[in-house]
Design a protein around this motif. Sequence first.
Motif, PDB file in Angstrom:
ATOM      1  N   THR A   1      39.947 -33.595 -68.686  1.00  0.00           N
ATOM      2  CA  THR A   1      39.038 -33.298 -69.791  1.00  0.00           C
ATOM      3  C   THR A   1      38.941 -31.785 -69.935  1.00  0.00           C
ATOM      4  OG1 THR A   1      37.768 -35.312 -69.440  1.00  0.00           O
ATOM      5  CG2 THR A   1      36.652 -33.544 -70.599  1.00  0.00           C
ATOM      6  N   THR A   2      39.271 -31.299 -71.120  1.00  0.00           N
ATOM      7  CA  THR A   2      39.204 -29.854 -71.359  1.00  0.00           C
ATOM      8  C   THR A   2      38.089 -29.578 -72.357  1.00  0.00           C
ATOM      9  OG1 THR A   2      41.573 -29.740 -70.981  1.00  0.00           O
ATOM     10  CG2 THR A   2      40.577 -27.821 -72.026  1.00  0.00           C
ATOM     11  N   LYS A   3      37.201 -28.672 -71.971  1.00  0.00           N
ATOM     12  CA  LYS A   3      36.037 -28.406 -72.820  1.00  0.00           C
ATOM     13  C   LYS A   3      35.888 -26.919 -73.101  1.00  0.00           C
ATOM     14  CE  LYS A   3      33.292 -32.250 -71.101  1.00  0.00           C
ATOM     15  NZ  LYS A   3      31.967 -32.790 -71.110  1.00  0.00           N
ATOM     16  N   PRO A   4      35.307 -26.585 -74.251  1.00  0.00           N
ATOM     17  CA  PRO A   4      34.936 -25.179 -74.454  1.00  0.00           C
ATOM     18  C   PRO A   4      33.858 -24.845 -73.405  1.00  0.00           C
ATOM     19  CG  PRO A   4      34.644 -26.474 -76.475  1.00  0.00           C
ATOM     20  CD  PRO A   4      34.923 -27.449 -75.388  1.00  0.00           C
TER      21      PRO A   4
ATOM     22  N   LYS B   1      38.623 -17.063 -68.694  1.00  0.00           N
ATOM     23  CA  LYS B   1      39.967 -17.651 -68.657  1.00  0.00           C
ATOM     24  C   LYS B   1      39.882 -19.126 -68.271  1.00  0.00           C
ATOM     25  CE  LYS B   1      41.275 -15.974 -64.024  1.00  0.00           C
ATOM     26  NZ  LYS B   1      41.140 -16.885 -63.061  1.00  0.00           N
ATOM     27  N   ARG B   2      40.992 -19.842 -68.532  1.00  0.00           N
ATOM     28  CA  ARG B   2      41.052 -21.280 -68.248  1.00  0.00           C
ATOM     29  C   ARG B   2      40.731 -21.522 -66.776  1.00  0.00           C
ATOM     30  NH1 ARG B   2      44.618 -25.177 -66.656  1.00  0.00           N
ATOM     31  NH2 ARG B   2      44.618 -27.100 -67.881  1.00  0.00           N
ATOM     32  N   THR B   3      39.715 -22.353 -66.501  1.00  0.00           N
ATOM     33  CA  THR B   3      39.265 -22.549 -65.119  1.00  0.00           C
ATOM     34  C   THR B   3      39.078 -24.037 -64.833  1.00  0.00           C
ATOM     35  OG1 THR B   3      38.021 -20.496 -65.362  1.00  0.00           O
ATOM     36  CG2 THR B   3      37.475 -21.840 -63.444  1.00  0.00           C
ATOM     37  N   VAL B   4      39.683 -24.520 -63.753  1.00  0.00           N
ATOM     38  CA  VAL B   4      39.461 -25.913 -63.341  1.00  0.00           C
ATOM     39  C   VAL B   4      38.117 -25.955 -62.620  1.00  0.00           C
ATOM     40  CG1 VAL B   4      40.313 -27.832 -61.921  1.00  0.00           C
ATOM     41  CG2 VAL B   4      41.942 -26.364 -63.144  1.00  0.00           C
ATOM     42  N   VAL B   5      37.137 -26.623 -63.224  1.00  0.00           N
ATOM     43  CA  VAL B   5      35.798 -26.617 -62.638  1.00  0.00           C
ATOM     44  C   VAL B   5      35.551 -27.829 -61.748  1.00  0.00           C
ATOM     45  CG1 VAL B   5      34.751 -25.152 -64.399  1.00  0.00           C
ATOM     46  CG2 VAL B   5      34.778 -27.624 -64.728  1.00  0.00           C
TER      47      VAL B   5
ATOM     48  N   VAL C   1      40.091 -37.097 -61.562  1.00  0.00           N
ATOM     49  CA  VAL C   1      39.461 -36.463 -62.733  1.00  0.00           C
ATOM     50  C   VAL C   1      39.565 -34.952 -62.570  1.00  0.00           C
ATOM     51  CG1 VAL C   1      37.293 -36.119 -63.997  1.00  0.00           C
ATOM     52  CG2 VAL C   1      37.844 -38.380 -63.101  1.00  0.00           C
ATOM     53  N   LYS C   2      40.050 -34.330 -63.630  1.00  0.00           N
ATOM     54  CA  LYS C   2      40.108 -32.868 -63.636  1.00  0.00           C
ATOM     55  C   LYS C   2      39.290 -32.407 -64.835  1.00  0.00           C
ATOM     56  CE  LYS C   2      44.127 -30.942 -62.034  1.00  0.00           C
ATOM     57  NZ  LYS C   2      45.457 -30.332 -62.074  1.00  0.00           N
TER      58      LYS C   2
END
Length: 261
Positions: free
Chosen positions: A148-151, A161-165, A199-200
């Motif tokens: 799941t990619t979110k703003p 920057k793009r960060t895997v939370v 889940v990422k």
Amino acid sequence: MFLVLTMKLGIIGCGAIGTDVALAADKMSEIEQIFLHDINQISAQKLRQQLKKGKVATVAEFIQKVDVVFEGASQEAVEQYAETILSAGIDFIVMSVGSLFDDQLRNKLIKSAREHRCKMYIPSGAVCGIDGLMSASVDVIDEVTLVTTKPPASLGKKYTKRTVVFDGVARQAVTEFPKNINVAASVSLAGIGFDRTNVKIVADPVATRINHKILAHGKFGRLRAEVENMPNPKNPKSSYMASLSAIATLKRIVSPIQIGV
Ligand SMILES: NC(=O)c1ccc[n+]([C@@H]2O[C@H](COP(=O)([O-])OP(=O)(O)OC[C@H]3O[C@@H](n4cnc5c(N)ncnc54)[C@H](O)[C@@H]3O)[C@@H](O)[C@H]2O)c1
């Protein structure tokens, strides 16, 4: 096997999704009457005014009259009403699918639906690819990952920057990121369960919409399904796709033809 001529629908939750479902049901010739319930009386009354077939009622009042109940309220509403609905032999469409992470509740509801010969429907909601996962799960699936990619703003954070939370299994994601709960639950239930579904969650400053990707491989081959969701104008926290999938589920129930798994 059943043949529907007309049916009566109960709706619990008259917010964004409940309203979209009610407005669509109001136009369906197969739906004869729509009972509306919300803890907020004003929401139920406002929705009734937009419908030809609507009537405000409590769940206790409409339960003896309806053929199917749609829940678009909250996990608490599922905990509160699901057992009563299913044990009355009434089909139940569940939108707050995150409630089914609770193994005890889920197993109790499945048992009740089986004993009372009715069904619990779980719309695919905000994700796409559930059909493929369900077919694949008939045989061996080696791995399922939901990305799941979110703003960053939708996570209440600022990232430059793009960060895997989050990177872990669904059951763990739910406690750390409860807002991802419904999608993680649907994917887990369709595939290989809460403890094996990866889940990422990614915060991406470039992203303007919430994006869900399902990646799976197994004996069937490889699957990749992706959706980029527009928010529901009535509630920007919900994807419009979730309402559409709820309406499609209702259409599936009343329709003589079933497409997809
Ligand atoms: N499955 C999915 O992919 C998916 C996607 C989006 C939303 N959802 C879930 O669907 C549900 C509805 O979403 P929404 O965007 O319509 O929310 P919303 O906040 O717009 O509406 C919810 C409505 O339910 C009512 N409500 C809450 N608890 C209730 C209770 N116990 N009894 C009766 N009414 C109650 C509220 O007063 C509100 O009017 C939420 O639980 C949400 O998490 C699921």
